[in-house]
Design a protein around this motif. Sequence first.
Motif, PDB file in Angstrom:
ATOM      1  N   HIS A 131       1.795   3.926   4.339  1.00  0.00           N
ATOM      2  CA  HIS A 131       1.175   3.168   3.380  1.00  0.00           C
ATOM      3  C   HIS A 131       0.722   3.638   2.145  1.00  0.00           C
ATOM      4  CE1 HIS A 131      -2.701   4.533   4.886  1.00  0.00           C
ATOM      5  NE2 HIS A 131      -3.167   3.963   3.562  1.00  0.00           N
TER       6      HIS A 131
ATOM      7  N   TYR B 164       0.278  -5.457  -1.641  1.00  0.00           N
ATOM      8  CA  TYR B 164       0.068  -5.295  -0.249  1.00  0.00           C
ATOM      9  C   TYR B 164       0.291  -6.481   0.451  1.00  0.00           C
ATOM     10  CZ  TYR B 164      -3.012  -0.907  -0.412  1.00  0.00           C
ATOM     11  OH  TYR B 164      -3.380   0.330  -0.324  1.00  0.00           O
TER      12      TYR B 164
ATOM     13  N   SER C 103      -0.929   3.346  10.068  1.00  0.00           N
ATOM     14  CA  SER C 103      -1.119   3.243   8.333  1.00  0.00           C
ATOM     15  C   SER C 103      -0.951   1.454   8.141  1.00  0.00           C
ATOM     16  CB  SER C 103       0.310   3.897   7.794  1.00  0.00           C
ATOM     17  OG  SER C 103      -0.145   4.971   7.676  1.00  0.00           O
ATOM     18  N   PHE C 104      -0.156   0.877   8.849  1.00  0.00           N
ATOM     19  CA  PHE C 104      -0.269  -0.738   8.578  1.00  0.00           C
ATOM     20  C   PHE C 104      -1.421  -1.569   8.907  1.00  0.00           C
ATOM     21  CE2 PHE C 104       0.603  -4.998   9.784  1.00  0.00           C
ATOM     22  CZ  PHE C 104       1.191  -5.468   8.419  1.00  0.00           C
TER      23      PHE C 104
ATOM     24  N   GLN D 171      -3.334  -0.675   5.735  1.00  0.00           N
ATOM     25  CA  GLN D 171      -3.185  -1.449   4.709  1.00  0.00           C
ATOM     26  C   GLN D 171      -3.797  -2.829   4.919  1.00  0.00           C
ATOM     27  OE1 GLN D 171       0.725  -1.270   3.021  1.00  0.00           O
ATOM     28  NE2 GLN D 171       0.706  -3.451   2.771  1.00  0.00           N
TER      29      GLN D 171
END
Length: 590
Positions: free
Chosen positions: A392, A415, A447-448, A451
């Motif tokens: 991300h 985003y 990571s997602f 985000q």
Amino acid sequence: MAINNVNANDKSAWIRINQLGYSPVSVKVAVLGSKGNQKFKTFQLIEVSTSRIVFKSKTSKNYGAYGPFASSYRFDFTKFKTLGTYYLKSGSTQSPEFQISTDVYAGTSDFVLNYMRQQRSGFNPYLKDSCHTHDGYTLYGPMPEKTHVDVAGGWHDATDYLQYATTSANATYHLLAAYRDFPGVFTDKHLANGLEGTNGMADVADEAKWGLDWLLKMHPRDDWMFNQIADDRDHAGYRLPNKDSVDYGYGKGTGRPVYFITGEIQGFKKYKNRTTGTSSTAGKFASAFALGSQLFSKSDQQYAEKLKLKSVSAYQYGLIKPGVSQTAPGTAPYFYEEDNWVDDMELGAAAIYQLTHEQKYFDQALQYSVQEKVIPWMGTDTARHYQWYPFHNFGHYELAETSDPVNKAKLISYYKEGIQKVWDKSKNNAFYRGIPFIWCSNNLTTSFAIQCVLYRKLSGDTTYIELEQATFDWLFGLNPWGTSMVYGLPGSANADTPVDPHSSLTVLQHYPLDGGLVDGPVKGSIFANLLGIKMHEADEYMEFQSDLAVYHDDSGDFSTNEPTMDGTASLVYLLAAKESQSGEVVAPKK
């Protein structure tokens, strides 16, 4: 160990939960997957101590087949907020027990730091011994071949003992950002060298400084920057790091090779990378140094000033030849195939702007931001190994934090665009899974989720809160295998967590890898075509494997069950965010 894959009666259906438990004010969902024909129309939440039904509701629609399951349902009990220990039941199928509590995430980010300390090179506090102290000798640099440089320190990348600047700098940034954003969740129980004790500094800051100190060695001069220590000659069998003779094709007593960043293709044997420039690694150096300078400015002004100067010189190194610096392979085709770099330079410029308030860095960061609005893996089914890294873009967040309303709105929209791409792939399966099953899928998952956290913080928009929670829940058991993907977390006796990871520490000495995030499930086709995998035990998850994805708690499977240092560092940030927000009321939009 698959100890929670047992049902009360029905052997063809399973209820998957987040084994850590649920915050009373958060989204609370479980998923039932069934191989049979039975329809599940309602479910009950049952208090363990009294066996009393405290909540009941209709299930979701049948989301249909997913992986090993012929049908699947979501059980949403978000409305129930009473603290206690419970299990879910539908028909004759019941879930493992779990807690609803305000402290379900308490101490988890500190626990994960155990793995980071265990991965230290140089002095290793877990082994209470030193390793790789002779690193290393230079390759590809402007200096004479095999010039000695002192680059001892840092972290081993995974089960092997290679060390990469790109993953280490990203890990360092995540640790620093976690300390900056959520200082209240961390404790001081270790010294700077990782041994037990107190030194007046949070352990996460100690660990981040360990990373910074090594990065300083890897960028010793304005015109020198190194990308990695060692190469795949390291893959010479299991051995403890402090017993590593460093005699696996390197030359005994000379240390290991240190690869200079030239911006050109590298690879010492048959296989070569596709390097095009200097920017991807240099940008990561710059952001870690700049954030480190901010955070250490009060406790160590001299150190902070050094980091400030290094952040600028690293950023300038990234401008030498715009492009990617991939890691160097050798005897095998595997390397980190990073193909993007503007995200790294955006974050580097944004961090330096926050540090110096020089407008040119803001302007350059903004220019980089429009060149890659969305990390390219989002919305896809596959990618090469570490092709889009980091997984991300922290730069959008850092830039938005210091932007005017117009630019902030644009950065937030980037985003949102990426999250929507994943949601479009998620919304038609009960697990809300839209992340590709590639090597290190758990790193992408972590990571997602980060985000999603950053988007919600910037925008105040809770549209994707169920997707955010589902992504987090996946890591701790709400997945087809019903297992947490973090060694030893949760730590309860009835938890299902990895016990047989691909690691010399466990294979040779049965040492626990507390806090290590394993690679995670991969497509069945990826697993079938990887070289060098040899399973050692019967597969306890056999009935949950599918062409969609496989996961094995087996030391022979380095594709799904090898812990990674950088993924674990990212998890420190995510868990710190969850712990700090566990008391917040976060409701989805309806």
